[in-house]
Design a protein around this motif. Structure first.
Motif, PDB file in Angstrom:
ATOM      1  N   THR A 186       0.847  -1.194   0.000  1.00 56.02           N
ATOM      2  CA  THR A 186       0.000   0.000   0.000  1.00 56.02           C
ATOM      3  C   THR A 186       0.878   1.238   0.000  1.00 56.02           C
ATOM      4  O   THR A 186       2.108   1.165   0.212  1.00 56.02           O
ATOM      5  CB  THR A 186      -0.931   0.018   1.224  1.00 56.02           C
ATOM      6  OG1 THR A 186      -1.857   1.106   1.092  1.00 56.02           O
ATOM      7  CG2 THR A 186      -0.124   0.209   2.505  1.00 56.02           C
ATOM      8  N   THR A 187       0.241   2.385  -0.270  1.00 58.06           N
ATOM      9  CA  THR A 187       0.912   3.690  -0.210  1.00 58.06           C
ATOM     10  C   THR A 187       0.278   4.496   0.920  1.00 58.06           C
ATOM     11  O   THR A 187      -0.949   4.653   0.958  1.00 58.06           O
ATOM     12  CB  THR A 187       0.797   4.446  -1.541  1.00 58.06           C
ATOM     13  OG1 THR A 187       1.447   3.697  -2.571  1.00 58.06           O
ATOM     14  CG2 THR A 187       1.470   5.816  -1.431  1.00 58.06           C
ATOM     15  N   LEU A 188       1.090   4.981   1.799  1.00 57.59           N
ATOM     16  CA  LEU A 188       0.615   5.732   2.966  1.00 57.59           C
ATOM     17  C   LEU A 188       1.090   7.167   2.855  1.00 57.59           C
ATOM     18  O   LEU A 188       2.239   7.433   2.476  1.00 57.59           O
ATOM     19  CB  LEU A 188       1.168   5.104   4.256  1.00 57.59           C
ATOM     20  CG  LEU A 188       0.919   3.595   4.415  1.00 57.59           C
ATOM     21  CD1 LEU A 188       1.722   3.068   5.592  1.00 57.59           C
ATOM     22  CD2 LEU A 188      -0.574   3.336   4.614  1.00 57.59           C
ATOM     23  N   VAL A 189       0.190   8.106   3.159  1.00 58.40           N
ATOM     24  CA  VAL A 189       0.530   9.536   3.067  1.00 58.40           C
ATOM     25  C   VAL A 189       0.169  10.193   4.393  1.00 58.40           C
ATOM     26  O   VAL A 189      -0.924   9.977   4.922  1.00 58.40           O
ATOM     27  CB  VAL A 189      -0.214  10.225   1.896  1.00 58.40           C
ATOM     28  CG1 VAL A 189       0.160  11.706   1.842  1.00 58.40           C
ATOM     29  CG2 VAL A 189       0.114   9.544   0.571  1.00 58.40           C
ATOM     30  N   ASP A 190       1.079  11.005   4.864  1.00 57.65           N
ATOM     31  CA  ASP A 190       0.837  11.744   6.109  1.00 57.65           C
ATOM     32  C   ASP A 190       1.251  13.198   5.891  1.00 57.65           C
ATOM     33  O   ASP A 190       2.182  13.499   5.119  1.00 57.65           O
ATOM     34  CB  ASP A 190       1.632  11.136   7.263  1.00 57.65           C
ATOM     35  CG  ASP A 190       1.106  11.633   8.613  1.00 57.65           C
ATOM     36  OD1 ASP A 190       0.031  12.276   8.622  1.00 57.65           O
ATOM     37  OD2 ASP A 190       1.762  11.361   9.631  1.00 57.65           O
ATOM     38  N   HIS A 191       0.517  14.093   6.520  1.00 56.64           N
ATOM     39  CA  HIS A 191       0.801  15.518   6.406  1.00 56.64           C
ATOM     40  C   HIS A 191       1.088  16.097   7.791  1.00 56.64           C
ATOM     41  O   HIS A 191       0.455  15.727   8.781  1.00 56.64           O
ATOM     42  CB  HIS A 191      -0.405  16.263   5.782  1.00 56.64           C
ATOM     43  CG  HIS A 191      -0.668  15.894   4.358  1.00 56.64           C
ATOM     44  ND1 HIS A 191      -0.094  16.547   3.290  1.00 56.64           N
ATOM     45  CD2 HIS A 191      -1.456  14.906   3.828  1.00 56.64           C
ATOM     46  CE1 HIS A 191      -0.509  16.000   2.155  1.00 56.64           C
ATOM     47  NE2 HIS A 191      -1.348  14.986   2.450  1.00 56.64           N
ATOM     48  N   PHE A 192       2.036  17.031   7.773  1.00 52.27           N
ATOM     49  CA  PHE A 192       2.319  17.763   9.012  1.00 52.27           C
ATOM     50  C   PHE A 192       2.879  19.121   8.630  1.00 52.27           C
ATOM     51  O   PHE A 192       3.091  19.422   7.448  1.00 52.27           O
ATOM     52  CB  PHE A 192       3.305  16.976   9.898  1.00 52.27           C
ATOM     53  CG  PHE A 192       4.586  16.601   9.223  1.00 52.27           C
ATOM     54  CD1 PHE A 192       5.697  17.430   9.285  1.00 52.27           C
ATOM     55  CD2 PHE A 192       4.682  15.398   8.518  1.00 52.27           C
ATOM     56  CE1 PHE A 192       6.871  17.076   8.655  1.00 52.27           C
ATOM     57  CE2 PHE A 192       5.853  15.048   7.896  1.00 52.27           C
ATOM     58  CZ  PHE A 192       6.965  15.889   7.954  1.00 52.27           C
ATOM     59  N   THR A 193       3.057  19.963   9.560  1.00 50.17           N
ATOM     60  CA  THR A 193       3.516  21.341   9.324  1.00 50.17           C
ATOM     61  C   THR A 193       5.027  21.410   9.477  1.00 50.17           C
ATOM     62  O   THR A 193       5.579  20.944  10.473  1.00 50.17           O
ATOM     63  CB  THR A 193       2.845  22.305  10.310  1.00 50.17           C
ATOM     64  OG1 THR A 193       1.429  22.204  10.153  1.00 50.17           O
ATOM     65  CG2 THR A 193       3.296  23.732  10.055  1.00 50.17           C
ATOM     66  N   ASN A 194       5.688  22.035   8.446  1.00 52.48           N
ATOM     67  CA  ASN A 194       7.141  22.162   8.535  1.00 52.48           C
ATOM     68  C   ASN A 194       7.531  23.375   9.369  1.00 52.48           C
ATOM     69  O   ASN A 194       6.676  24.053   9.952  1.00 52.48           O
ATOM     70  CB  ASN A 194       7.778  22.212   7.141  1.00 52.48           C
ATOM     71  CG  ASN A 194       7.301  23.429   6.332  1.00 52.48           C
ATOM     72  OD1 ASN A 194       6.801  24.405   6.894  1.00 52.48           O
ATOM     73  ND2 ASN A 194       7.455  23.357   5.019  1.00 52.48           N
TER      74      ASN A 194
END
Length: 468
Positions: free
Chosen positions: A95-103
């Motif tokens: 699977t492909t996993l994507v996560d977002h956060f603030t730089n």
């Protein structure tokens, strides 16, 4: 820093334009803003994707835009494993996993993980077992062949392919009965005497090694499995373990003065073992003094008390003139001491008879509590050829003294010297009256010699004692 430098340079270049526009404008609208990726300025509808400074004059109004643009970031990594932990979940499929956060600039940072599930080949086993085999949670009691079996290994969450070629042999029976005895502590391995055991995966066995302590008496059993027909057995091995005590005897030695000795001998087989210990201070010790009926050590636990002999010396008139008596007294480092002089006196101070020649005096000091004793002696020296008038030329008192010595002379004193027992001059004085006093508080305890030269020319030598 580069963006700020760019804006500063841009402002410097556009400053003349701003000044002209400002002179023609009746009002000003300045916008300072920081955005991520891009910004569309509503004044002119233009979208900017980099930091910039813009000025626009419309209908007598000057619009100024000071824009800082920070970029969003993105990163992609690949992971290959049996499973992957992701936000409190275990991922076991590709699977492909994507996560977002603030730089750090406050913009979006995207992390993409491409996960690939790994399938692991685990085992292809050909083996021989005694009676049974426990293998991957399964128990086999007869010959077995498994060509291929899929199984999830729960420890690593991977699919596994297992193969087994198993031969089972039947155990033989063995038994024995052993008695083990020892002193204080015994180590016994229940594997002893049986075929050697191995630790291969197909083995099922148990051993009970035992360390016995004092007074124990117990038995245990042993069951064994090996990997060959000769080593495959069911057995019961009884071990009777008797652990005997060392024999300990408390021995209190009589109190002694200065030292005591504990000695003796014992026989081992036909050999004689001698022991001897000398002790010079109070304490305890343990000494092997033989063997018990079980062959264990026989120990004497010693306690002993050592007293010190008193240290005693004789001070007083050790140098007198003919026809005088001498006053002698004992000085001892211990209390509660009984004295006995060679003349029979039992006091600490004696006055001798009139002496006309050198005479020896002995003294024995005994501690009344410990009964430890010491003997010493001294020789009173009698001066020869001194006239009676000279003997009476100087009188000293008190003698012994603690701090002050009075002098009563027939004439004034020209010179006075005091010497210790090793001949060192410790005091000197000149031009003193016939009746004078000396302050001896600085002198240590002991016997001293006083030499006086009178004004009439006579020289007189006397001994005195300082005791504080």
């Amino acid at each position: 820093m580069k963006k700020k430098l760019f804006i500063t340079l841009l402002m410097a270049v556009m400053m003349p334009v701003f000044m002209m526009a400002q002179n023609n404008a009746s009002t000003q609208v300045i916008l300072d803003t920081t955005v991520c990726d891009s910004y569309t300025w509503s004044v002119n509808g233009t979208t900017y994707s980099a930091s910039t400074t813009q000025a626009l004059l419309q209908n007598d109004t000057l619009f100024v835009l000071n824009l800082i643009v920070n970029n969003n970031t993105a990163n992609t990594i690949a992971v290959s494993a049996c499973s992957y932990s992701w936000k409190n979940a275990t991922i076991v499929r590709d699977t492909t996993l994507v996560d977002h956060f603030t730089n750090a600039q406050g913009c979006d940072s995207a992390l993409t993980i491409n996960f690939t599930k790994v399938t692991t080949y685990v085992e292809d086993l050909t083996t021989v077992a005694c009676a049974k085999l426990n293998w991957h949670g399964m128990t086999f009691t007869r010959d077995t062949v498994i060509s291929a079996m899929s199984k999830t290994n729960t420890a690593i969450n991977c699919d596994s392919t297992l193969s087994l070629n198993l031969t089972i042999i039947n155990p033989a029976a063995k038994s024995s009965d052993t008695v083990v005895s020892g002193c204080t502590r015994v180590f016994f391995s229940f594997g002893s005497g049986f075929p050697e055991l191995h630790t291969d995966v197909n083995q099922v066995f148990s051993t009970e090694d035992y360390i016995g302590e004092e007074g124990d008496a117990m038995w245990s059993r042993f069951h064994g499995r090996g990997t060959t027909q000769e080593q495959c057995f069911d057995s019961v091995k009884l071990a009777h373990i008797n652990v005997y005590y060392k024999v300990r005897t408390n021995v209190v030695l009589p109190p002694a003065c200065e030292y005591t000795t504990f000695s003796g001998s014992y026989t081992v087989d036909t050999n004689t073992v001698e022991y001897s210990r000398t002790y010079t201070s109070t304490g305890t010790d343990s000494v092997k003094v033989g063997l018990s009926s079980h062959g264990c050590d026989s120990i004497a636990l010693l306690s002993y008390t050592i007293y010190r002999n008193p240290i005693v010396s004789i001070n007083g008139d050790i140098n007198i003139n003919p026809g005088q008596t001498a006053t002698l007294y004992a000085v001892c480092d211990q209390e509660n001491v009984a004295y006995k002089w060679g003349e029979g006196e039992t006091t600490d101070t004696i006055t001798t008879r009139v002496l006309t020649e050198n005479t020896d005096f002995s003294l024995e000091a005994t501690n009344r509590t410990t009964n430890c004793k010491t003997q010493t002696s001294i020789t009173v020296m009698v001066n020869e050829g001194i006239a009676e008038a000279e003997m009476n030329a100087v009188r000293l008192y008190p003698n012994p003294t603690s701090a002050k010595l009075n002098l009563d002379c027939v004439d004034a004193i020209d010179n006075l010297c005091i010497y210790n027992t090793v001949g060192q001059r410790v005091m000197n004085s000149y031009n003193m009256a016939a009746q004078s006093s000396l302050d001896l508080s600085s002198l240590a305890n002991g016997t001293y010699t006083l030499r006086i030269q009178l004004r009439n020319g006579d020289v007189v030598v006397r001994n005195f004692v300082v005791t504080k």
